[in-house]
Design a protein around this motif. Structure first.
Motif, PDB file in Angstrom:
ATOM      1  N   ILE A  28       0.895  -1.140  -0.028  1.00 16.85           N
ATOM      2  CA  ILE A  28       0.107   0.180  -0.070  1.00 16.85           C
ATOM      3  C   ILE A  28       1.024   1.418   0.055  1.00 16.85           C
ATOM      4  O   ILE A  28       1.813   1.180   0.785  1.00 16.85           O
ATOM      5  N   TYR A  29       0.730   2.205  -1.188  1.00 15.50           N
ATOM      6  CA  TYR A  29       1.276   3.353  -0.967  1.00 15.50           C
ATOM      7  C   TYR A  29       0.632   4.502  -0.147  1.00 15.50           C
ATOM      8  O   TYR A  29      -0.637   4.461  -0.668  1.00 15.50           O
ATOM      9  N   GLN A  30       0.989   5.275   0.528  1.00 17.81           N
ATOM     10  CA  GLN A  30       0.137   5.936   1.393  1.00 17.81           C
ATOM     11  C   GLN A  30       0.788   7.316   1.430  1.00 17.81           C
ATOM     12  O   GLN A  30       2.137   7.604   1.636  1.00 17.81           O
ATOM     13  N   GLN A  37      -3.680   0.786  -3.258  1.00 16.11           N
ATOM     14  CA  GLN A  37      -3.277  -0.734  -2.911  1.00 16.11           C
ATOM     15  C   GLN A  37      -2.751  -1.208  -4.208  1.00 16.11           C
ATOM     16  O   GLN A  37      -3.599  -1.612  -5.150  1.00 16.11           O
ATOM     17  N   ALA A  38      -1.414  -1.168  -4.352  1.00 13.40           N
ATOM     18  CA  ALA A  38      -0.867  -1.441  -5.402  1.00 13.40           C
ATOM     19  C   ALA A  38      -0.956  -3.248  -5.593  1.00 13.40           C
ATOM     20  O   ALA A  38      -0.712  -3.522  -6.923  1.00 13.40           O
ATOM     21  N   LEU A  39      -0.508  -3.752  -4.690  1.00 18.12           N
ATOM     22  CA  LEU A  39      -0.662  -5.242  -4.722  1.00 18.12           C
ATOM     23  C   LEU A  39      -1.683  -5.426  -3.667  1.00 18.12           C
ATOM     24  O   LEU A  39      -1.460  -5.215  -2.353  1.00 18.12           O
ATOM     25  N   ALA A  57      -1.954  -4.588 -17.063  1.00 19.78           N
ATOM     26  CA  ALA A  57      -2.299  -3.141 -18.128  1.00 19.78           C
ATOM     27  C   ALA A  57      -1.563  -2.151 -16.839  1.00 19.78           C
ATOM     28  O   ALA A  57      -1.019  -2.592 -15.980  1.00 19.78           O
ATOM     29  N   SER A  58      -1.360  -1.014 -17.603  1.00 21.45           N
ATOM     30  CA  SER A  58      -0.625   0.058 -16.607  1.00 21.45           C
ATOM     31  C   SER A  58      -1.397   0.513 -15.604  1.00 21.45           C
ATOM     32  O   SER A  58      -2.732   0.327 -15.239  1.00 21.45           O
ATOM     33  N   GLY A  59      -0.634   0.158 -14.185  1.00 22.03           N
ATOM     34  CA  GLY A  59      -1.087   0.343 -12.912  1.00 22.03           C
ATOM     35  C   GLY A  59      -1.444  -0.893 -12.361  1.00 22.03           C
ATOM     36  O   GLY A  59      -1.960  -0.745 -11.188  1.00 22.03           O
ATOM     37  N   SER A  60      -1.316  -1.987 -12.889  1.00 16.26           N
ATOM     38  CA  SER A  60      -1.658  -3.352 -12.465  1.00 16.26           C
ATOM     39  C   SER A  60      -0.894  -3.480 -11.178  1.00 16.26           C
ATOM     40  O   SER A  60      -1.487  -4.720 -10.495  1.00 16.26           O
ATOM     41  N   GLY A  61       0.244  -3.322 -11.250  1.00 14.97           N
ATOM     42  CA  GLY A  61       1.333  -3.525 -10.003  1.00 14.97           C
ATOM     43  C   GLY A  61       2.558  -4.334 -10.354  1.00 14.97           C
ATOM     44  O   GLY A  61       3.130  -4.873  -9.487  1.00 14.97           O
ATOM     45  N   LYS A  62       2.824  -4.367 -11.488  1.00 12.46           N
ATOM     46  CA  LYS A  62       3.985  -5.175 -12.006  1.00 12.46           C
ATOM     47  C   LYS A  62       5.290  -4.594 -11.566  1.00 12.46           C
ATOM     48  O   LYS A  62       6.202  -5.307 -10.970  1.00 12.46           O
ATOM     49  N   SER A  63       5.405  -3.181 -11.643  1.00  7.68           N
ATOM     50  CA  SER A  63       6.828  -2.716 -11.296  1.00  7.68           C
ATOM     51  C   SER A  63       6.780  -2.717  -9.768  1.00  7.68           C
ATOM     52  O   SER A  63       7.905  -3.032  -9.406  1.00  7.68           O
ATOM     53  N   THR A  64       5.873  -2.611  -9.059  1.00  7.60           N
ATOM     54  CA  THR A  64       5.947  -2.652  -7.645  1.00  7.60           C
ATOM     55  C   THR A  64       6.205  -4.126  -7.236  1.00  7.60           C
ATOM     56  O   THR A  64       7.176  -4.063  -6.441  1.00  7.60           O
ATOM     57  N   LEU A  65       5.736  -5.120  -7.764  1.00  5.12           N
ATOM     58  CA  LEU A  65       6.287  -6.337  -7.604  1.00  5.12           C
ATOM     59  C   LEU A  65       7.594  -6.628  -7.939  1.00  5.12           C
ATOM     60  O   LEU A  65       8.369  -7.377  -7.145  1.00  5.12           O
ATOM     61  N   THR A 219       6.674  -7.328 -19.545  1.00  7.66           N
ATOM     62  CA  THR A 219       6.647  -6.666 -20.830  1.00  7.66           C
ATOM     63  C   THR A 219       5.160  -6.227 -21.108  1.00  7.66           C
ATOM     64  O   THR A 219       4.415  -6.934 -20.799  1.00  7.66           O
ATOM     65  N   HIS A 220       5.031  -5.309 -22.015  1.00  2.12           N
ATOM     66  CA  HIS A 220       3.885  -4.998 -22.796  1.00  2.12           C
ATOM     67  C   HIS A 220       3.700  -5.943 -23.865  1.00  2.12           C
ATOM     68  O   HIS A 220       2.588  -5.678 -24.450  1.00  2.12           O
ATOM     69  N   ASP A 221       4.399  -6.288 -24.334  1.00  2.00           N
ATOM     70  CA  ASP A 221       4.613  -6.745 -25.792  1.00  2.00           C
ATOM     71  C   ASP A 221       4.213  -8.285 -25.896  1.00  2.00           C
ATOM     72  O   ASP A 221       4.929  -9.112 -25.541  1.00  2.00           O
TER      73      ASP A 221
HETATM   74  N1  LIG Z   1       5.420   5.665  -5.223  1.00  2.00           N
HETATM   75  C1  LIG Z   1       4.304   5.553  -5.381  1.00  2.00           C
HETATM   76  N2  LIG Z   1       3.573   6.277  -4.593  1.00  2.00           N
HETATM   77  C2  LIG Z   1       2.097   6.186  -4.839  1.00  2.00           C
HETATM   78  N3  LIG Z   1       1.353   5.207  -5.605  1.00  2.00           N
HETATM   79  C3  LIG Z   1       2.238   4.651  -6.431  1.00  2.00           C
HETATM   80  C4  LIG Z   1       3.528   4.674  -6.381  1.00  2.00           C
HETATM   81  N4  LIG Z   1       4.106   3.678  -7.298  1.00  2.00           N
HETATM   82  C5  LIG Z   1       3.102   3.139  -7.938  1.00  2.00           C
HETATM   83  N5  LIG Z   1       1.903   3.856  -7.300  1.00  2.00           N
HETATM   84  C6  LIG Z   1       0.554   3.215  -7.850  1.00  2.00           C
HETATM   85  O1  LIG Z   1       0.531   1.815  -7.570  1.00  2.00           O
HETATM   86  C7  LIG Z   1      -0.281   1.366  -8.778  1.00  2.00           C
HETATM   87  C8  LIG Z   1       0.701   0.290  -9.230  1.00  2.00           C
HETATM   88  O2  LIG Z   1       1.925   0.683 -10.061  1.00  2.00           O
HETATM   89  P1  LIG Z   1       2.715  -0.020 -10.748  1.00  2.00           P
HETATM   90  O3  LIG Z   1       3.824   0.971 -11.078  1.00  2.00           O
HETATM   91  O4  LIG Z   1       3.395  -0.931 -10.002  1.00  2.00           O
HETATM   92  O5  LIG Z   1       1.966  -0.501 -12.021  1.00  2.00           O
HETATM   93  P2  LIG Z   1       2.558  -1.200 -13.588  1.00  2.00           P
HETATM   94  O6  LIG Z   1       1.690  -2.243 -13.401  1.00  2.00           O
HETATM   95  O7  LIG Z   1       3.963  -1.328 -13.414  1.00  2.00           O
HETATM   96  O8  LIG Z   1       2.242  -0.035 -14.352  1.00  2.00           O
HETATM   97  P3  LIG Z   1       2.987   0.446 -15.783  1.00  2.00           P
HETATM   98  O9  LIG Z   1       2.658  -0.816 -16.757  1.00  2.00           O
HETATM   99  O10 LIG Z   1       2.435   1.794 -16.254  1.00  2.00           O
HETATM  100  O11 LIG Z   1       4.390   0.431 -15.400  1.00  2.00           O
HETATM  101  C9  LIG Z   1      -0.483   2.269  -9.728  1.00  2.00           C
HETATM  102  O12 LIG Z   1      -2.030   2.667  -9.184  1.00  2.00           O
HETATM  103  C10 LIG Z   1       0.433   3.396  -9.330  1.00  2.00           C
HETATM  104  O13 LIG Z   1      -0.056   4.957  -9.559  1.00  2.00           O
END
Ligand SMILES: Nc1ncnc2c1ncn2[C@@H]1O[C@H](COP(=O)(O)OP(=O)(O)OP(=O)(O)O)[C@@H](O)[C@H]1O
Length: 303
Positions: A28-30, A37-39, A57-65, A219-221
């Protein structure tokens, strides 16, 4: 009345034999006014030697994971373990060791993977020098990695003397320098045209097949994710479905089967088109029918 099958014998711990274990992972990013709630209770297992593509999709949480698995971000709750390292409770010193030896990370922006004034040889050598490895061993490791990745000819070049694809292949060599248990790549082909991107993706498959590296790549591809044995889709901070592909035939075609992911509480996300086709909404009837489970609308006869 329908008899239930015998319960299975006691099971070992979830993911006991996996290299990567994410169990009900929450991040959770606060900030002052918003909570994201990213994950949201993500489960994922990756076994040693696998190559897994993460899509979503963009914002689904991949980079967070990926940041959690890379040891640069800590989960809010749940369990994350890589090669026996518990990522929820890493101390500062353990974090440094973990990032240096256990994981390698390739980022989308080539500029963040390389050092502008160092040659490819010097950049791949750097993590090994920091780890205190002997000179002769470093030299042969640099040669081996650049060769396997098809960039031996770039050894004495700086980043501005290489193409984008060559830079990313050198970045993979840097990430593998200290022989990590896990290689993570966050959209490594995102800044490249599709042909060069395919070459970089092929390089990841080569290090998986020839060096036995375990690879998790975002990957997006869809074109490139279709080349790996397992693609995991992430949706709203959870793993929602997986595609598992068989070995390629002689003509290069691979069988592919899509599975829904069931979490440990038994929750399954039904594909939207199924829900819409049968107008399944809030409540459904669930019944055990011999060797499968039926899900029906609650508006059917008898309802
Ligand atoms: N540092 C942060 N502070 C607040 N919210 C964040 C932060 N990093 C990511 N988020 C939010 O967490 C969610 C997941 O983000 P994340 O970057 O993991 O998605 P993603 O699937 O990698 O997206 P993309 O394909 O666009 O890179 C999104 O709603 C994003 O806005």
């Amino acid at each position: 009345m329908l008899g239930l099958p015998d319960p299975p014998p006691a099971r070992p711990e979830f993911g006991h034999d996996a290299l990567v274990v994410c169990d009900n992972l929450v991040r959770i990013y606060q900030s002052a006014h918003v909570e994201v709630q990213a994950l949201q209770g993500l489960d994922l297992l990756v076994h040693a030697g696998e190559m897994v593509a993460l899509v979503g999709a963009s914002g689904s949480g991949k980079s967070t994971l990926l940041n959690v698995l890379a040891g640069v971000d800590a989960p809010t709750a749940g369990r994350a373990r890589v090669a026996g390292h518990d990522l929820v409770s890493l101390s500062r010193a353990e974090q440094v060791h973990y990032r240096r030896h256990v994981v390698g990370f390739v980022r989308q922006q080539t500029a963040r993977n390389l050092v502008p004034y160092l040659t490819a040889r010097q950049t791949v050598d750097l993590p090994m020098t920091i780890a205190g490895r002997p000179r002769a061993e470093r030299r042969s490791r640099v040669d081996e990695l650049l060769e396997v990745l098809g960039v031996g000819h770039c050894a004495e070049r700086r980043p501005d003397e290489m193409s984008g694809g060559e830079q990313q292949r050198v970045s993979i060599a840097v990430a593998l320098a200290n022989g990590p248990d896990l290689l993570l790549a966050d959209e490594p082909t995102g800044e490249l045209d599709s042909e060069t991107g395919a070459e970089v993706f092929a390089a990841l498959r080569t290090v998986n097949a020839e060096l036995g590296a375990t690879v998790v790549v975002v990957t997006h591809d869809a074109g490139v994710s279709g080349q790996v044995a397992r693609t995991v889709a992430i949706r709203d901070g959870r793993t929602s479905s997986e595609v598992v592909r068989g070995q390629a035939d002689e003509d290069g075609t691979r069988t592919a089967e899509e599975f829904a992911v069931m979490d440990r509480a038994g929750r399954v996300q039904l594909p939207r088109e199924y829900r819409e086709a049968l107008d399944l909404t809030r409540r459904v009837r669930v019944a055990l029918a011999g060797d499968h489970v039926e899900i029906r609308s609650d508006r059917e006869a008898g309802g």
